[in-house]
Scaffold this motif. Sequence first.
Motif, PDB file in Angstrom:
ATOM      1  N   LEU A 178     -33.014  15.564  58.356  1.00  0.00           N
ATOM      2  CA  LEU A 178     -31.874  16.483  58.303  1.00  0.00           C
ATOM      3  C   LEU A 178     -30.710  15.868  57.537  1.00  0.00           C
ATOM      4  N   MET A 179     -30.382  14.632  57.866  1.00  0.00           N
ATOM      5  CA  MET A 179     -29.229  13.982  57.243  1.00  0.00           C
ATOM      6  C   MET A 179     -29.436  13.810  55.736  1.00  0.00           C
ATOM      7  N   ALA A 180     -30.644  13.414  55.344  1.00  0.00           N
ATOM      8  CA  ALA A 180     -30.917  13.194  53.921  1.00  0.00           C
ATOM      9  C   ALA A 180     -30.898  14.497  53.136  1.00  0.00           C
ATOM     10  N   ALA A 181     -31.276  15.594  53.793  1.00  0.00           N
ATOM     11  CA  ALA A 181     -31.238  16.888  53.114  1.00  0.00           C
ATOM     12  C   ALA A 181     -29.805  17.340  52.866  1.00  0.00           C
ATOM     13  N   ARG A 182     -28.910  17.018  53.797  1.00  0.00           N
ATOM     14  CA  ARG A 182     -27.521  17.472  53.676  1.00  0.00           C
ATOM     15  C   ARG A 182     -26.671  16.525  52.833  1.00  0.00           C
ATOM     16  N   TRP A 183     -26.854  15.225  53.004  1.00  0.00           N
ATOM     17  CA  TRP A 183     -26.023  14.243  52.298  1.00  0.00           C
ATOM     18  C   TRP A 183     -26.880  13.199  51.589  1.00  0.00           C
ATOM     19  N   PRO A 184     -27.701  13.596  50.634  1.00  0.00           N
ATOM     20  CA  PRO A 184     -28.588  12.623  49.980  1.00  0.00           C
ATOM     21  C   PRO A 184     -27.834  11.486  49.301  1.00  0.00           C
ATOM     22  N   GLU A 185     -26.656  11.800  48.750  1.00  0.00           N
ATOM     23  CA  GLU A 185     -25.910  10.765  48.036  1.00  0.00           C
ATOM     24  C   GLU A 185     -25.326   9.718  48.979  1.00  0.00           C
ATOM     25  N   ALA A 186     -25.183  10.056  50.261  1.00  0.00           N
ATOM     26  CA  ALA A 186     -24.593   9.126  51.226  1.00  0.00           C
ATOM     27  C   ALA A 186     -25.633   8.252  51.916  1.00  0.00           C
ATOM     28  N   ILE A 187     -26.899   8.576  51.759  1.00  0.00           N
ATOM     29  CA  ILE A 187     -27.954   7.856  52.478  1.00  0.00           C
ATOM     30  C   ILE A 187     -27.949   6.351  52.189  1.00  0.00           C
ATOM     31  N   PRO A 188     -27.808   5.896  50.937  1.00  0.00           N
ATOM     32  CA  PRO A 188     -27.804   4.438  50.716  1.00  0.00           C
ATOM     33  C   PRO A 188     -26.725   3.720  51.521  1.00  0.00           C
ATOM     34  N   VAL A 189     -25.526   4.300  51.587  1.00  0.00           N
ATOM     35  CA  VAL A 189     -24.441   3.675  52.355  1.00  0.00           C
ATOM     36  C   VAL A 189     -24.758   3.707  53.848  1.00  0.00           C
ATOM     37  N   MET A 190     -25.209   4.857  54.330  1.00  0.00           N
ATOM     38  CA  MET A 190     -25.549   4.976  55.750  1.00  0.00           C
ATOM     39  C   MET A 190     -26.622   3.970  56.150  1.00  0.00           C
ATOM     40  N   LEU A 230     -15.975   3.733  62.104  1.00  0.00           N
ATOM     41  CA  LEU A 230     -15.805   5.106  62.580  1.00  0.00           C
ATOM     42  C   LEU A 230     -14.832   5.892  61.704  1.00  0.00           C
ATOM     43  N   ASP A 231     -13.886   5.190  61.102  1.00  0.00           N
ATOM     44  CA  ASP A 231     -12.911   5.874  60.249  1.00  0.00           C
ATOM     45  C   ASP A 231     -13.558   6.461  59.000  1.00  0.00           C
ATOM     46  N   ARG A 232     -14.707   5.926  58.602  1.00  0.00           N
ATOM     47  CA  ARG A 232     -15.379   6.400  57.385  1.00  0.00           C
ATOM     48  C   ARG A 232     -16.295   7.588  57.640  1.00  0.00           C
ATOM     49  N   GLN A 233     -16.460   7.970  58.902  1.00  0.00           N
ATOM     50  CA  GLN A 233     -17.410   9.039  59.219  1.00  0.00           C
ATOM     51  C   GLN A 233     -17.042  10.365  58.566  1.00  0.00           C
ATOM     52  N   ASP A 234     -15.759  10.729  58.609  1.00  0.00           N
ATOM     53  CA  ASP A 234     -15.349  12.014  58.044  1.00  0.00           C
ATOM     54  C   ASP A 234     -15.589  12.061  56.541  1.00  0.00           C
ATOM     55  N   GLU A 235     -15.460  10.913  55.889  1.00  0.00           N
ATOM     56  CA  GLU A 235     -15.693  10.857  54.445  1.00  0.00           C
ATOM     57  C   GLU A 235     -17.179  10.973  54.127  1.00  0.00           C
ATOM     58  N   VAL A 236     -18.009  10.300  54.916  1.00  0.00           N
ATOM     59  CA  VAL A 236     -19.452  10.292  54.661  1.00  0.00           C
ATOM     60  C   VAL A 236     -20.113  11.572  55.156  1.00  0.00           C
ATOM     61  N   MET A 237     -19.634  12.090  56.303  1.00  0.00           N
ATOM     62  CA  MET A 237     -20.240  13.282  56.915  1.00  0.00           C
ATOM     63  C   MET A 237     -19.153  14.321  57.182  1.00  0.00           C
ATOM     64  N   PRO A 238     -18.705  15.044  56.150  1.00  0.00           N
ATOM     65  CA  PRO A 238     -17.556  15.939  56.307  1.00  0.00           C
ATOM     66  C   PRO A 238     -17.864  17.315  56.894  1.00  0.00           C
ATOM     67  N   ASP A 239     -19.125  17.661  57.031  1.00  0.00           N
ATOM     68  CA  ASP A 239     -19.509  19.014  57.447  1.00  0.00           C
ATOM     69  C   ASP A 239     -19.664  19.076  58.965  1.00  0.00           C
ATOM     70  N   ALA A 240     -18.628  19.560  59.657  1.00  0.00           N
ATOM     71  CA  ALA A 240     -18.647  19.598  61.120  1.00  0.00           C
ATOM     72  C   ALA A 240     -19.741  20.518  61.656  1.00  0.00           C
ATOM     73  N   ALA A 241     -19.977  21.634  60.965  1.00  0.00           N
ATOM     74  CA  ALA A 241     -21.005  22.568  61.425  1.00  0.00           C
ATOM     75  C   ALA A 241     -22.386  21.922  61.374  1.00  0.00           C
ATOM     76  N   PHE A 242     -22.642  21.160  60.320  1.00  0.00           N
ATOM     77  CA  PHE A 242     -23.945  20.507  60.211  1.00  0.00           C
ATOM     78  C   PHE A 242     -24.075  19.396  61.245  1.00  0.00           C
TER      79      PHE A 242
END
Length: 256
Positions: A141-153, A206-218
Amino acid sequence: MLTIGRLASYAGVTIRAVRHYHQIGLLQEPERDASGYRTYDAAAVVRLIRIRTLAEAGVPLARVRELLDADPETFAAATADIDRRLRGQIRTLQEHRRRIARLGGGDSLAVPEEVVDYLERLRAVGAPSVLIEGERDAWILMAARWPEAIPVMMAEKVAQLADPKTVRLYHLFGRIAESGADEELLRETADLMSDLFEQASASGELDRQDEVMPDAAFIGLVDAFADAAHPAIGRLRELIAERGWTGWTRVAKREA
């Protein structure tokens, strides 16, 4: 003069292929003779052999006519272009083979290499299979929504595995997933999660979460997926809230 069957035999193709080449205009169809038969001469054999040779070399039929009638310079340029295209197709097929080979283990279905590597590291620290399967599905699920963020995560997740507390947490999760959980085990797990959240907060993670995962609904969708994965998750979230934290996929300190 040759019948269509003899022509096909001499050229090393099927009668069906000869008729197909007639239909697409690569080989001229002769007129019928007085007996009502179509017959072919030696030139037709030569042309048909050239068509077969080009087709077997990988030249698309749509370009065979161009090469049959080309001068040497045009022929060389066209074959060089076809060779480039074929090399590109080979690279694509090799990549497909590599991906198919990775699918043999099951973990790599629909997730990037970084996630596969992370799951292997989880195995290496003793995480049980049932937990790894749940992690894999969540990361799909996470990779489908934020593929560009996966390497950092994944870099952060791998770094966390160097902390014995994180490894201990996965072992506790494994016990919960495999054999259910009593209240004491859930409270121990919630205490450890709270400690790790404090560490992540202090480090700025934790402060970086909103930047990496900005979609609250997802995030809500992923949280619901976790809730449905095991009945103990709901109770764990209650215990975490008692310790001053909210969320699951994206964690935050509760306001006083």
